[in-house]
Design an enzyme around this catalytic site. Structure first.
Site, PDB file in Angstrom:
ATOM      1  N   GLY A 107      42.193  37.974  43.405  1.00 29.58           N
ATOM      2  CA  GLY A 107      43.264  37.342  44.186  1.00 29.58           C
ATOM      3  C   GLY A 107      44.150  38.280  44.981  1.00 29.58           C
ATOM      4  N   PHE A 139      49.983  24.240  43.136  1.00 27.47           N
ATOM      5  CA  PHE A 139      48.822  25.113  43.198  1.00 27.47           C
ATOM      6  C   PHE A 139      48.598  25.561  44.636  1.00 27.47           C
ATOM      7  CE2 PHE A 139      44.548  26.711  42.944  1.00 27.47           C
ATOM      8  CZ  PHE A 139      44.617  27.434  41.762  1.00 27.47           C
ATOM      9  N   VAL A 140      48.664  26.875  44.847  1.00 33.13           N
ATOM     10  CA  VAL A 140      48.582  27.400  46.213  1.00 33.13           C
ATOM     11  C   VAL A 140      47.307  28.227  46.414  1.00 33.13           C
ATOM     12  CG1 VAL A 140      51.083  27.409  46.523  1.00 33.13           C
ATOM     13  CG2 VAL A 140      49.974  29.457  45.630  1.00 33.13           C
ATOM     14  N   ASP A 158      42.557  31.786  45.435  1.00 34.05           N
ATOM     15  CA  ASP A 158      41.451  30.826  45.522  1.00 34.05           C
ATOM     16  C   ASP A 158      41.667  29.583  44.680  1.00 34.05           C
ATOM     17  OD1 ASP A 158      41.152  32.188  42.950  1.00 34.05           O
ATOM     18  OD2 ASP A 158      39.236  31.135  42.826  1.00 34.05           O
ATOM     19  N   ARG A 201      40.106  31.793  49.995  1.00 32.16           N
ATOM     20  CA  ARG A 201      40.698  33.140  49.989  1.00 32.16           C
ATOM     21  C   ARG A 201      40.916  33.654  51.416  1.00 32.16           C
ATOM     22  NH1 ARG A 201      40.452  35.053  44.688  1.00 32.16           N
ATOM     23  NH2 ARG A 201      38.596  34.525  43.509  1.00 32.16           N
ATOM     24  N   LYS A 238      56.163  32.290  40.885  1.00 28.19           N
ATOM     25  CA  LYS A 238      56.387  30.855  40.663  1.00 28.19           C
ATOM     26  C   LYS A 238      57.619  30.681  39.805  1.00 28.19           C
ATOM     27  CE  LYS A 238      52.022  28.465  41.189  1.00 28.19           C
ATOM     28  NZ  LYS A 238      50.921  27.776  40.495  1.00 28.19           N
ATOM     29  N   ASP A 272      52.572  33.571  37.483  1.00 27.24           N
ATOM     30  CA  ASP A 272      52.707  32.161  37.106  1.00 27.24           C
ATOM     31  C   ASP A 272      53.219  32.108  35.669  1.00 27.24           C
ATOM     32  OD1 ASP A 272      52.466  29.408  37.031  1.00 27.24           O
ATOM     33  OD2 ASP A 272      50.289  29.372  37.019  1.00 27.24           O
TER      34      ASP A 272
HETATM   35  P1  IMP Z   1      49.315  33.670  34.968  1.00 26.50           P
HETATM   36  O1  IMP Z   1      48.613  34.399  33.873  1.00 26.50           O
HETATM   37  O2  IMP Z   1      49.569  32.226  34.611  1.00 26.50           O
HETATM   38  O3  IMP Z   1      50.594  34.354  35.413  1.00 26.50           O
HETATM   39  O4  IMP Z   1      48.347  33.566  36.231  1.00 26.50           O
HETATM   40  C1  IMP Z   1      47.458  34.568  36.504  1.00 26.50           C
HETATM   41  C2  IMP Z   1      46.504  34.334  37.622  1.00 26.50           C
HETATM   42  O5  IMP Z   1      46.203  32.964  37.807  1.00 26.50           O
HETATM   43  C3  IMP Z   1      47.018  34.811  38.954  1.00 26.50           C
HETATM   44  O6  IMP Z   1      46.850  36.186  39.108  1.00 26.50           O
HETATM   45  C4  IMP Z   1      46.139  34.005  39.887  1.00 26.50           C
HETATM   46  O7  IMP Z   1      44.894  34.646  40.100  1.00 26.50           O
HETATM   47  C5  IMP Z   1      45.937  32.704  39.147  1.00 26.50           C
HETATM   48  N1  IMP Z   1      46.892  31.690  39.652  1.00 26.50           N
HETATM   49  C6  IMP Z   1      48.056  31.279  39.120  1.00 26.50           C
HETATM   50  N2  IMP Z   1      48.643  30.343  39.871  1.00 26.50           N
HETATM   51  C7  IMP Z   1      47.823  30.151  40.930  1.00 26.50           C
HETATM   52  C8  IMP Z   1      47.891  29.320  42.102  1.00 26.50           C
HETATM   53  O8  IMP Z   1      48.832  28.540  42.348  1.00 26.50           O
HETATM   54  N3  IMP Z   1      46.846  29.432  42.973  1.00 26.50           N
HETATM   55  C9  IMP Z   1      45.788  30.263  42.772  1.00 26.50           C
HETATM   56  N4  IMP Z   1      45.690  31.074  41.711  1.00 26.50           N
HETATM   57  C10 IMP Z   1      46.691  31.008  40.794  1.00 26.50           C
HETATM   58 MG    MG Z   2      42.257  33.181  40.828  1.00 25.27          MG
END
Ligand code: IMP
Ligand code: MG
Length: 194
Positions: free
Chosen positions: A59, A167-168, A174, A180, A146, A118
């Site tokens: 990402g 969700f973005v 992606d 992407r 977020k 996130d």
């Molecule tokens: P986390 O562990 O919940 O902080 O999220 C980790 C990973 O989830 C990020 O590095 C992204 O690759 C993916 N992710 C989280 N939220 C989104 C979103 O809204 N769109 C796309 N990928 C996301």
């Molecule tokens: Mg991802």
């Protein structure tokens, strides 16, 4: 709200929106502005130092590519890959290292470059893993943050843009490996994952 409508209109004039995108959240211009600002902050904070930027694939690959060019100073880069959401639009809380670093981290000034913070669970895991390798310093640069979603406290020094809890996709982010390549960041229409 009016900012977002304006952004959508502006972007749509340049390039047609993907039909799967509900609305544009950040235009290419807004993203570039945020990347330049973080680049300037890192350049200032690490003046005279050699920085190791660690990117989490996939990402953050576009953010990393733009960020290194916005940094004035000596940088080195390396990549890690961890498991993400797969084809689901919510966090599983499970993090797995798929590809580890190729360079030693001990004694280095490390900046972890992330696409989006996130739940913070991915970063929590990564921080623990990198801390154990004894870097001199460690900071985080995330393009998107977020708001109100963190399930764990993460000290994030460099934040590009604050993002609502939707969700973005785009600019590296992606959904099931798609979108992407969008030059903007948009909210994915629920119909895509319903
Ligand atoms: P986390 O562990 O919940 O902080 O999220 C980790 C990973 O989830 C990020 O590095 C992204 O690759 C993916 N992710 C989280 N939220 C989104 C979103 O809204 N769109 C796309 N990928 C996301
Ligand atoms: Mg991802």
């Amino acid at each position: 709200m009016s900012d977002i409508t304006e952004a959508s209109t502006r972007q749509a004039a340049d390039k047609p929106l993907s039909p799967d995108i509900k609305r544009v959240l950040f235009t290419e211009e807004q993203i570039q502005e945020a990347v330049k600002r973080i680049g300037a902050e890192i350049s200032r904070d690490y003046q005279g130092e050699h920085v190791l930027l660690l990117t989490v694939l996939k990402g953050a690959f576009i953010f990393m590519a733009d960020l290194v060019r916005a940094i004035d100073g000596e940088v080195e880069i390396d990549f890690m890959a961890v498991s993400s959401y797969g084809a689901e639009a919510k966090t599983s809380g499970v993090v797995r290292i798929i590809k580890d670093l190729n360079v030693p981290v001990e004694g280095r000034h490390v900046v972890i470059v992330e696409d989006i913070l996130d739940s913070g669970l991915t970063l929590k895991y990564l921080l623990k893993s990198i801390h154990s390798r004894k870097p001199a310093t460690i900071e985080i640069a995330t393009l998107l943050f977020k708001e109100g979603k963190q399930e764990t406290h993460i000290d994030c020094k460099y934040i590009g843009l604050k993002c609502p809890d939707e969700f973005v996709v785009g600019y590296g982010l992606d959904y099931a490996e798609r979108y992407r390549n969008l030059s903007y960041i948009g909210v994915l229409d629920e119909k895509v994952y319903a």
